[in-house]
Design a protein around this motif. Structure first.
Motif, mmCIF file in Angstrom:
data_model
loop_
_atom_site.group_PDB
_atom_site.id
_atom_site.type_symbol
_atom_site.label_atom_id
_atom_site.label_comp_id
_atom_site.label_asym_id
_atom_site.label_seq_id
_atom_site.Cartn_x
_atom_site.Cartn_y
_atom_site.Cartn_z
ATOM 1 N N VAL A 1 0.848 -1.187 0.000
ATOM 2 C CA VAL A 1 0.000 0.000 0.000
ATOM 3 C C VAL A 1 0.887 1.241 0.000
ATOM 4 C CG1 VAL A 1 -1.772 1.260 1.250
ATOM 5 C CG2 VAL A 1 -1.765 -1.255 1.262
ATOM 6 N N ILE A 2 0.742 2.019 -1.059
ATOM 7 C CA ILE A 2 1.515 3.250 -1.216
ATOM 8 C C ILE A 2 0.791 4.399 -0.517
ATOM 9 C CG2 ILE A 2 2.357 4.890 -2.958
ATOM 10 C CD1 ILE A 2 3.709 2.012 -2.833
ATOM 11 N N GLN A 3 -0.523 4.380 -0.606
ATOM 12 C CA GLN A 3 -1.346 5.397 0.048
ATOM 13 C C GLN A 3 -2.652 4.727 0.454
ATOM 14 O OE1 GLN A 3 -1.243 9.713 -1.428
ATOM 15 N NE2 GLN A 3 -3.312 9.090 -1.892
ATOM 16 N N ALA A 4 -3.066 4.958 1.694
ATOM 17 C CA ALA A 4 -4.225 4.236 2.228
ATOM 18 C C ALA A 4 -5.355 5.201 2.505
ATOM 19 C CB ALA A 4 -3.825 3.528 3.524
ATOM 20 N N ASP A 5 -6.506 4.942 1.887
ATOM 21 C CA ASP A 5 -7.681 5.757 2.189
ATOM 22 C C ASP A 5 -8.918 4.873 2.281
ATOM 23 O OD1 ASP A 5 -9.180 7.975 2.766
ATOM 24 O OD2 ASP A 5 -9.502 8.513 0.661
ATOM 25 N N GLY A 6 -8.769 3.741 3.027
ATOM 26 C CA GLY A 6 -9.901 2.831 3.182
ATOM 27 C C GLY A 6 -9.925 1.789 2.078
ATOM 28 N N GLY A 7 -10.305 0.572 2.440
ATOM 29 C CA GLY A 7 -10.473 -0.472 1.423
ATOM 30 C C GLY A 7 -9.170 -0.979 0.830
ATOM 31 N N THR A 8 -8.067 -0.965 1.617
ATOM 32 C CA THR A 8 -6.814 -1.436 1.025
ATOM 33 C C THR A 8 -6.840 -2.940 0.757
ATOM 34 O OG1 THR A 8 -5.767 -1.772 3.200
ATOM 35 C CG2 THR A 8 -5.457 0.375 2.170
ATOM 36 N N ARG A 9 -7.486 -3.708 1.633
ATOM 37 C CA ARG A 9 -7.474 -5.163 1.418
ATOM 38 C C ARG A 9 -8.324 -5.567 0.213
ATOM 39 N NH1 ARG A 9 -9.503 -6.899 7.214
ATOM 40 N NH2 ARG A 9 -8.766 -4.785 7.600
ATOM 41 N N THR A 10 -9.429 -4.859 0.001
ATOM 42 C CA THR A 10 -10.262 -5.218 -1.145
ATOM 43 C C THR A 10 -9.623 -4.725 -2.448
ATOM 44 O OG1 THR A 10 -11.649 -3.295 -0.657
ATOM 45 C CG2 THR A 10 -12.428 -5.435 0.143
ATOM 46 N N ALA A 11 -8.986 -3.571 -2.396
ATOM 47 C CA ALA A 11 -8.252 -3.109 -3.593
ATOM 48 C C ALA A 11 -7.140 -4.106 -3.919
ATOM 49 C CB ALA A 11 -7.668 -1.721 -3.354
ATOM 50 N N ALA A 12 -6.487 -4.634 -2.874
ATOM 51 C CA ALA A 12 -5.404 -5.589 -3.087
ATOM 52 C C ALA A 12 -5.921 -6.858 -3.764
ATOM 53 C CB ALA A 12 -4.738 -5.930 -1.752
ATOM 54 N N ILE A 13 -7.107 -7.304 -3.385
ATOM 55 C CA ILE A 13 -7.671 -8.510 -4.009
ATOM 56 C C ILE A 13 -8.038 -8.222 -5.463
ATOM 57 C CG2 ILE A 13 -9.658 -10.089 -3.993
ATOM 58 C CD1 ILE A 13 -9.565 -9.805 -0.863
ATOM 59 N N THR A 14 -8.719 -7.102 -5.680
ATOM 60 C CA THR A 14 -9.156 -6.749 -7.032
ATOM 61 C C THR A 14 -7.948 -6.570 -7.964
ATOM 62 O OG1 THR A 14 -11.110 -5.664 -6.099
ATOM 63 C CG2 THR A 14 -10.521 -5.082 -8.362
ATOM 64 N N GLY A 15 -6.932 -5.872 -7.474
ATOM 65 C CA GLY A 15 -5.734 -5.665 -8.298
ATOM 66 C C GLY A 15 -4.869 -6.915 -8.358
ATOM 67 N N GLY A 16 -4.769 -7.610 -7.243
ATOM 68 C CA GLY A 16 -3.938 -8.817 -7.191
ATOM 69 C C GLY A 16 -4.434 -9.877 -8.163
ATOM 70 N N PHE A 17 -5.753 -9.940 -8.357
ATOM 71 C CA PHE A 17 -6.297 -10.908 -9.307
ATOM 72 C C PHE A 17 -5.757 -10.638 -10.708
ATOM 73 C CE2 PHE A 17 -9.536 -12.007 -12.491
ATOM 74 C CZ PHE A 17 -9.638 -13.379 -12.278
ATOM 75 N N VAL A 18 -5.741 -9.369 -11.101
ATOM 76 C CA VAL A 18 -5.253 -9.021 -12.444
ATOM 77 C C VAL A 18 -3.757 -9.345 -12.567
ATOM 78 C CG1 VAL A 18 -4.951 -7.163 -14.128
ATOM 79 C CG2 VAL A 18 -7.006 -7.229 -12.685
ATOM 80 N N ALA A 19 -2.980 -9.003 -11.517
ATOM 81 C CA ALA A 19 -1.545 -9.297 -11.557
ATOM 82 C C ALA A 19 -1.309 -10.801 -11.669
ATOM 83 C CB ALA A 19 -0.870 -8.742 -10.296
ATOM 84 N N MET A 20 -2.115 -11.566 -10.946
ATOM 85 C CA MET A 20 -1.953 -13.021 -10.968
ATOM 86 C C MET A 20 -2.284 -13.590 -12.346
ATOM 87 S SD MET A 20 -3.821 -15.861 -8.551
ATOM 88 C CE MET A 20 -5.433 -15.711 -9.340
ATOM 89 N N VAL A 21 -3.370 -13.106 -12.943
ATOM 90 C CA VAL A 21 -3.746 -13.590 -14.271
ATOM 91 C C VAL A 21 -2.646 -13.237 -15.285
ATOM 92 C CG1 VAL A 21 -5.373 -13.258 -16.183
ATOM 93 C CG2 VAL A 21 -6.222 -13.594 -13.846
ATOM 94 N N ASP A 22 -2.131 -12.016 -15.184
ATOM 95 C CA ASP A 22 -1.057 -11.617 -16.101
ATOM 96 C C ASP A 22 0.179 -12.491 -15.930
ATOM 97 O OD1 ASP A 22 -2.121 -9.692 -17.723
ATOM 98 O OD2 ASP A 22 -1.545 -7.993 -16.468
ATOM 99 N N ALA A 23 0.503 -12.820 -14.695
ATOM 100 C CA ALA A 23 1.679 -13.659 -14.437
ATOM 101 C C ALA A 23 1.474 -15.055 -15.014
ATOM 102 C CB ALA A 23 1.957 -13.728 -12.933
#
Lengths: 251, 251, 251, 251, 251, 251
Positions: D119-141
């Protein structure tokens, strides 16, 4: 089976204690018991652990460490490993209890005496050498801070203090075991005793060979003999300072 | 402002290096640079870090520690605190790099040389004393393990190695700072150099007073002078063993 | 051997510094030096370390970290491993010393400036990028807190500050090494310098190839050239804020 | 009480997802959900945890961290503190479970996918943003390593995956809470859901105000709406790669 | 597939709760839910975490641990390993939140209630047993310290509280899973609920099988049934003390 | 001064030992010595520490812990604090040595017996209760794994084993001190002894009052009496299993 160098069963290894080994510490010695070499420094600070704050009473504690190559094989540095071993903790607790056992904590005010015992070379009996040397460093530190010679009725240091190990090796009862002897001992006993021949701590452990009460008493007598020899050396070494050490009167 | 004891600006403190200080280590020295006292032991073991397994190449590493009362005020024991400080890590990494810098790692096989540097008393310049003393302990250990005198063309130890500190104190440029001098220095520089006057490491730090290139060069010259003096002492000390040390030929 | 992309020996990689990268920090930048990307945030808090309490003086410190996948191979997360590596400690101590070297700590009151440097992507020179970017973040934070523009005679920030690396690669002396270049360099040097061309820190390390004084001076000149280029970029970037930065007058 | 910027109760904050943010990682994104900024990198390595060795099955895991100044007040760096907080552990376990929930571990062989969410900057919802973004990173990998497009019958990635938070703030039921909203919410719920509207994880917590089943269902519906919006964004973003993602068929 | 011992789908395992299990703690119970055995002790101390000092408000927190051989295979002791696992942290945070959810922190003054939940034997559902038992221990401790029966208008404990797990095993929806059942469950859900049937926490996790909203609601109903049974047992057990427990009125 | 409840000077507190307390462990007991309650589980695993690999010999070790509220004041959980205290280490090392002292390690093959001793409630004598109870758990585990009844000539368990504490309280010599008695004792001694009345370990500590040899012997006799009573209880409890326990023959 004979001892290395023809040492008698009840004979200590050569002892050397150099006072004032460190230029910063309030008291310090370098003690050599045969090839076991330990630096003991005593630091006196104007602070006490939380449980003593406001009681007017002081504290005595000890820390113990071994240089990585004080032993035959190099040991991992405890600072690098991130924690002290159980053996280290056990030994430093013993040294602290032993020294505390002859200090009248009410007489030193809210101060802490920390005796650091660092083993430069280990050849058996490091914990007992640390107690014997640490006692001298502590007395020197108390003297340096003018805490010894106060005119109170009860002495600050109640009695002399030294320690040694004894053991049974292939049926022989021996005083002051070297590492080689200790590693094959069936019974290993450490005794901490005062100048009045009272016990501060006794720890006897069977290493595969449980011992009888009779054997225990024989070992004890051997330890007593060695400790009285050590205290004689301490008395010569401390000279005039020794007059402030009590003769065992209990508070 | 004059130096304590009338020491000249470019004068080292008295140096004493005792070899064979520890009966277990393959190589060991007790080095005294003024009141800075360091025990250096070199251990050679038949193992290498994972990244070198199977390469046929060895490794040289160092660890550094200070006894709690090696300093004016008692410091917390790193083993009790549970971790090494950043300062400790930085220093032991420097010592390791410096020693590695003159060893031909291909020539020692898959072995690790660990040089432990333990400060008994600190009065400035502990890291450079550790390098100067650690080099001797390492050479002794290599010699003891018959790794020095092999008939290969490239020497195992490529060159002599020593280190010292220099600094600017109230405008004066001084060699081999004591703690008292170091604590008021505006610039502090450590130099690690070989017998051929090549640099292994230079670290110069402004403490509140940035320095010019000209000042840097003056300090460097001062350090060079001190290091050549130190290497002279090492050469006398090592005697015959010194013949196996290279003259700086690079692999 | 030529550099990637035909870069000249004395040419920096492309630099980009974005100010105000983080909405919470008093000052923050995202600095890109080629493919090395570092986020620097400067936090100003009304507290100082214990040794400064009551002195009226402030403190500047830095912390450094790398994201696990900022490198070619994934590195273990230091928070998961339970401790910072020696390399991390060494780097963050360097960054802290460098920034402290141009700040007049008497002028900021009992405040602590913490500059966090987190490497998002590492391609060589992360510590020098952190110093160059961290300086801008620190100045912005001081300005934001109205600590820069006070009418005192001595400036709060005494001089401009930037850093770069230089090295010898297969005999070539090159400015601003990329990771690929650095990993085969025989000599590696980091220089931290002010706008007046004074040195705050110099660290030169031989990687298997000791270097001569002449080589050292050539590398130093190369670093100086790069740092002056970097400071030019900083000046353009900071614009008006730059007027509050001193010209090196020492307290 | 109205939301900042007139946001509707069921309206997500602006979303930006940049793919290929890091040049080393097999897959990486920088996801921005309002002022919450998270870097997600997916690393694929040819190793598995001990309990999977020899099973032919792979593993998906996640790690989470926050830069010290990603928050309004600076937080202590976990690497410096020496351990990860309970919150960090809880969050990274959630992210790992969520991603694992849509991957057919039998199909990726004995490989581990590690998704680092910083997390570079936190303004609520960091864990859900991480899941939503992490899914895309995982698919790309997976795509980069040619693990996605194999002709097997069961897809490697069984379904789309995203997450969001919902909550009750002063009686209002709101989607995608910012930090300010979250800190006064009476109920806080995180939902992780697939493209087929099946739940992977639901976590609802009363903050001082227990909630009824009816309220729970309303919140759930709100989350479902948001997640379907997020998956729509993911689908546009991934384009052709999306064809390899299953439609929820369970092994 | 039938349950062990012919247990009905919506049937709890046998529950036994012994109050006053420990002679020192202000409140303590030994709770047995089938073969899951947990000791819960509640300690009340006159201190609060730093963030509550001076607010007049109290705190409720929980700690969780498992004896090394509470499980089929012996687990490493967390104290010996030097840190608590992510699972332990996650569970103790859940227990703390759950208990805090029914306590009016303004009413207990600046005191901390610490509920220690130590698993003696684990057979599934240790965290929910800890909540159900911990609630009783906490109420007993408040009663013992005369914090329950004060004449204020808002009750100190706002409502009854219990927890259970539910799951889907081979298509069956079952209440109160044993370890054997849990380890093959496709969906696992923990629910913490009050006497007024309001939710304090819900955590549902798909283990390889995402679940629909309909399934989630069925599981929820099953949990609700079980929790009401548990609260009935708590009410009988607490007897007269129960009169001081509120009926859910929110502050 | 009389003992609580009119207990005689040489009288043990009531002892209860329940076997098979834990359904997973190979052997387990719940031992109650007055208000001191300890759970002992013995785990047998097919592995040995590195220094025994390939020797054909097994190992016996112990771990000790206290629940946070096993004491009058709540103690910090060692797992949360991140390390075991010196006291814990010292006690678990004692228990391990004691149990190892009666096991013929050559006869159990390359297996490790781990005896976990967890104190549920502490009222003095936890370490000796752990040894007395741990011995029974260990014998049960060996029997369960059919390691006891082999037809070898030397017994696997060489002798019975129990332990107790004795001390001097205001001049009285008392057996089996409770916490209240122990906390005011001038001398505190723990004795571990076999069925043949041989000593495995003796630890005597002066708490402010050094003791004479005569006092030591009196205390020892008292301990011997108590231990023989304890072994009698063990024999009744173990019944038939006891026939496999040796009569002290030393290897």
């Amino acid at each position: 089976m004979a001892r290395v160098g023809g040492r008698a069963d009840d004979e200590l290894r050569p002892i050397e204690i150099s006072r004032g080994y460190n230029k910063y510490a309030e008291g310090s010695v370098f003690i050599r018991v045969g090839d076991t070499h330990v630096i003991c420094t005593a630091t006196i600070e104007d602070k006490v652990p939380p449980f003593l704050k406001g009681t007017g009473q002081g504290w005595v504690t000890a820390e113990y460490g071994m240089l990585p190559r004080s032993t035959q094989e190099r040991n991992q540095r405890e600072a690098a490993r991130g924690r002290q071993s159980g053996r280290t903790m056990e030994i430093q607790r013993l040294i602290g209890r032993a020294l505390r056992g002859v200090v009248n904590l009410d007489r030193i005010g809210e101060r802490t005496i920390t005796v650091d015992c660092d083993v430069i070379q280990a050849d058996g009996g490091t914990r007992t050498a640390a107690i014997t040397g640490g006692f001298v460093a502590m007395v020197d530190a108390l003297n340096y801070c003018r805490l010894l010679d106060s005119p109170g009725e009860t002495p600050v240091v109640r009695d002399w203090l030294a320690a040694t190990s004894v053991g049974i090796v292939e049926g022989h009862k021996w005083l002051d075991l070297s590492y080689e002897e200790d590693s094959i001992a069936q019974v290993d006993m450490n005794v901490v005793m005062t100048g009045r021949r009272e016990v501060i701590e006794i720890q006897g452990t069977a290493e595969g060979h449980p011992f009888t009460q009779a054997e225990m008493m024989e070992l004890f007598a051997l330890a007593e003999k060695g400790i009285l020899d050590l205290i004689k050396i301490q008395k010569e070494l401390l000279g005039e300072v020794g007059q402030y050490i009590g003769r065992g009167s209990v508070k």
